[in-house]
Design a protein around this motif. Structure first.
Motif, short mmCIF file in Angstrom:
data_model
loop_
_atom_site.label_atom_id
_atom_site.label_comp_id
_atom_site.label_asym_id
_atom_site.label_seq_id
_atom_site.Cartn_x
_atom_site.Cartn_y
_atom_site.Cartn_z
N MET A 2 0.26 -1.36 -0.17
CA MET A 2 -0.24 -0.14 -0.21
C MET A 2 1.07 1.77 0.19
SD MET A 2 -1.15 -0.44 3.74
CE MET A 2 -0.63 -1.23 4.94
N VAL A 3 2.33 1.17 0.40
CA VAL A 3 2.92 3.00 0.29
C VAL A 3 3.74 2.62 -0.24
CG1 VAL A 3 4.54 2.75 1.46
CG2 VAL A 3 3.43 1.67 2.68
N TYR A 4 3.87 1.78 -1.26
CA TYR A 4 4.39 1.46 -2.50
C TYR A 4 3.97 2.37 -3.61
CZ TYR A 4 6.12 -0.99 -7.19
OH TYR A 4 6.39 -0.92 -7.98
N ASN A 5 2.18 1.85 -3.73
CA ASN A 5 1.29 2.12 -4.46
C ASN A 5 0.61 3.41 -3.55
OD1 ASN A 5 0.92 -0.13 -6.78
ND2 ASN A 5 1.02 -0.71 -4.54
N SER A 6 1.05 4.27 -3.46
CA SER A 6 1.26 5.63 -2.62
C SER A 6 1.71 6.87 -2.76
CB SER A 6 0.34 5.70 -1.53
OG SER A 6 -0.97 4.45 -1.12
N LEU A 7 1.01 7.80 -2.54
CA LEU A 7 1.61 8.78 -2.16
C LEU A 7 2.90 9.80 -3.35
CD1 LEU A 7 2.63 8.52 1.33
CD2 LEU A 7 1.37 10.02 0.47
N ASN A 8 2.63 8.83 -4.55
CA ASN A 8 3.43 9.40 -5.81
C ASN A 8 4.61 8.12 -5.95
OD1 ASN A 8 1.33 11.10 -7.25
ND2 ASN A 8 2.18 12.75 -6.29
N LEU A 9 4.86 7.32 -4.80
CA LEU A 9 6.12 6.77 -4.74
C LEU A 9 6.44 6.14 -5.07
CD1 LEU A 9 5.67 5.82 -0.40
CD2 LEU A 9 6.85 8.23 -2.56
N LYS A 10 6.10 5.33 -6.44
CA LYS A 10 6.82 4.76 -8.11
C LYS A 10 7.22 5.53 -8.50
CE LYS A 10 2.95 1.01 -8.50
NZ LYS A 10 2.40 -0.10 -9.87
N GLU A 11 6.52 6.33 -9.19
CA GLU A 11 7.58 7.46 -9.96
C GLU A 11 8.81 8.19 -8.94
OE1 GLU A 11 7.05 12.16 -11.49
OE2 GLU A 11 5.02 10.98 -10.41
N TYR A 12 8.50 8.22 -7.63
CA TYR A 12 10.06 8.40 -7.34
C TYR A 12 11.19 7.37 -6.97
CZ TYR A 12 12.72 9.59 -2.73
OH TYR A 12 14.19 10.16 -2.45
N ILE A 13 10.62 5.92 -7.31
CA ILE A 13 10.84 5.26 -6.65
C ILE A 13 12.15 5.19 -8.21
CG2 ILE A 13 11.44 2.70 -6.74
CD1 ILE A 13 9.11 3.46 -4.45
N HIS A 14 10.86 4.60 -9.24
CA HIS A 14 11.78 4.41 -10.31
C HIS A 14 12.44 5.45 -12.07
CE1 HIS A 14 10.04 0.35 -9.20
NE2 HIS A 14 9.46 1.24 -8.75
N GLY A 15 11.63 6.84 -11.01
CA GLY A 15 11.71 7.57 -12.03
C GLY A 15 13.12 8.50 -11.91
N GLY A 16 13.95 8.35 -10.77
CA GLY A 16 15.62 8.75 -10.73
C GLY A 16 15.24 9.56 -9.46
N GLY A 17 14.44 10.05 -8.94
CA GLY A 17 14.50 10.96 -7.52
C GLY A 17 14.90 10.08 -6.37
N LYS A 69 17.62 7.46 -6.17
CA LYS A 69 18.86 7.00 -6.61
C LYS A 69 19.17 8.75 -6.08
CE LYS A 69 22.12 5.03 -8.29
NZ LYS A 69 22.97 4.10 -7.25
N GLN A 70 18.61 9.92 -6.88
CA GLN A 70 19.40 11.71 -6.83
C GLN A 70 19.40 11.49 -5.91
OE1 GLN A 70 17.57 14.48 -8.51
NE2 GLN A 70 18.50 16.18 -7.13
N ASP A 71 18.76 11.38 -4.46
CA ASP A 71 18.82 11.14 -3.16
C ASP A 71 19.86 9.65 -2.19
OD1 ASP A 71 17.17 13.56 -3.41
OD2 ASP A 71 15.03 12.18 -2.92
N VAL A 72 19.66 9.21 -3.10
CA VAL A 72 20.73 7.69 -1.96
C VAL A 72 20.99 7.35 -3.23
CG1 VAL A 72 20.31 5.64 -0.85
CG2 VAL A 72 18.45 7.89 -1.05
N PRO A 73 22.43 7.60 -3.79
CA PRO A 73 23.73 7.48 -4.74
C PRO A 73 23.73 6.60 -4.90
CG PRO A 73 24.28 9.68 -3.61
CD PRO A 73 23.41 9.23 -3.01
N ASN A 74 23.81 5.95 -3.48
CA ASN A 74 24.63 4.31 -3.16
C ASN A 74 23.58 2.71 -2.98
OD1 ASN A 74 27.53 5.51 -2.88
ND2 ASN A 74 26.76 5.85 -1.15
N LEU A 75 22.08 3.07 -3.73
CA LEU A 75 21.23 2.31 -4.32
C LEU A 75 21.59 1.88 -4.40
CD1 LEU A 75 18.33 1.76 -3.00
CD2 LEU A 75 17.41 3.81 -4.92
N GLU A 76 21.64 0.86 -4.12
CA GLU A 76 22.89 -0.35 -5.22
C GLU A 76 21.51 -1.21 -6.06
OE1 GLU A 76 25.26 -2.96 -3.44
OE2 GLU A 76 26.72 -0.71 -2.70
#
Length: 341
Positions: A286-301, A303-310
């Motif tokens: 429910m978190v992944y599918n809310s708050l526009n987080l999918k776009e944030y997670i997969h759209g580059g945001g 990775k920008q905030d967490v540069p060592n996101l592996e």
């Protein structure tokens, strides 16, 4: 007919044997109380080696990491899982502001110090994940690597307070908004009972944002009659036994500090998290599918905030409580990641 009965009997015996083995291993988990940051904290731990610190979410306990504790401790790690403040056998300070991000991270820093180590591998889920991000933000020197489940970094918007932003998206009945008024949600939960509340939340598979209309507590309107395979009657009974003693005020106070945390973390606006991170969520979360987080997670945001996101992993057919629903898979993901360091 006889063959079918033999197969059924064999399956039953195998399941019972596995349950007995796991029960015996659970009995080997050590429980103790640690003085941290002015409170007494209950800690469950097992194993020797580098420390893996597990942080649970809402409405859970150290117990939600039972599978990971057994697995990681068998692989050469010291698995440590506290009840966070306000939960289970850890003390619950009465004031709402005692549950802000500084207090809770203060608990964790003191806990890490008490373990006699400089750094830990961090694994966290739900509210534990939010606190995990704060720990990585405030004290990155304490975290060797972070396996984050469900809740990615919630980027601070300097223009709108957290709860106000959620209300603007989903209205007053969004569950976080409904949790804000002290006493109101506790009264609704008391009307339906602790067991109903826990079963109702833990069994949810609705990927949409949780909406709680006023009236009867109904986090999951499609609550099944039977428990899912990953949650036994014994598991539910353990959760119920602890929450019946403590109530839900401490856990709800975490939500009541969202806006205060927004104020307190103003100095970190735009800052990056430099800790190595692996993020895992269920596609039905429910978190992944809310708050526009999918776009944030997969759209580059993200990775920008967490540069060592592996790595970002989305588990097919898995819902919010992925550390319990897909326990073995999560065990393997954690080990594969932390084993590199």
């Amino acid at each position: 007919m006889c063959e079918h009965l033999l197969v059924s009997l064999s399956c039953y015996i195998w399941v019972r044997t596995q349950r007995i083995v796991e029960f015996n291993e659970m009995e080997q988990i050590k429980h103790r109380t640690v003085e941290v940051n002015g409170i007494k904290m209950h800690v469950a731990e097992k194993g020797e080696g580098p420390v893996v610190l597990f942080l649970h979410g809402f409405p859970e306990l150290w117990y939600s990491w039972r599978h990971q504790i057994l697995s990681l401790s068998s692989l050469g790690y010291r698995a440590v899982a506290p009840d966070l403040r306000g939960y289970g056998d850890t003390e619950a300070p009465p004031s709402i502001s005692s549950y802000n991000c500084f207090h809770i991270v203060g608990d964790l820093v003191a806990l890490i110090d008490s373990l006699g180590v400089q750094q830990v591998f961090l694994v966290a889920h739900d509210w534990g994940a939010i606190i995990g991000w704060y720990l990585c933000m405030f004290r990155p020197d304490k975290v060797k690597a972070y396996v984050c489940l469900s809740v990615p970094l919630l980027r601070r918007d300097p223009n709108i307070r957290t709860v106000d932003g959620m209300r603007a998206l989903y209205g007053d009945d969004y569950y976080v908004c409904r949790f804000q008024k002290p006493g109101e949600m506790e009264a609704q939960m008391a009307e339906v009972g602790t067991e109903y509340v826990l079963k109702n939340i833990l069994t949810t598979r609705n990927p949409g944002p949780p909406i709680l209309p006023k009236g009867r507590f109904q986090f999951n309107p499609e609550m099944p009659n039977t428990l899912p395979s990953w949650l036994t009657e014994e598991d539910l009974a353990y959760y119920v036994s602890k929450f019946e003693k403590t109530g839900f005020t401490g856990p709800l106070n975490y939500y009541r500090n969202f806006n205060l945390n927004w104020e307190l973390t103003a100095p970190w606006t735009g800052g990056q998290i430099k800790v190595p991170v692996k993020y895992i969520t269920g596609e039905l979360d429910m978190v992944y599918n809310s708050l526009n987080l999918k776009e944030y997670i997969h759209g580059g945001g993200f990775k920008q905030d967490v540069p060592n996101l592996e790595q970002v992993i989305v588990q097919k057919g898995v819902a919010h409580f992925n550390n319990q629903e897909a326990a073995e898979e999560i065990d393997n993901y954690i080990y594969d990641f932390i084993n590199k360091f």
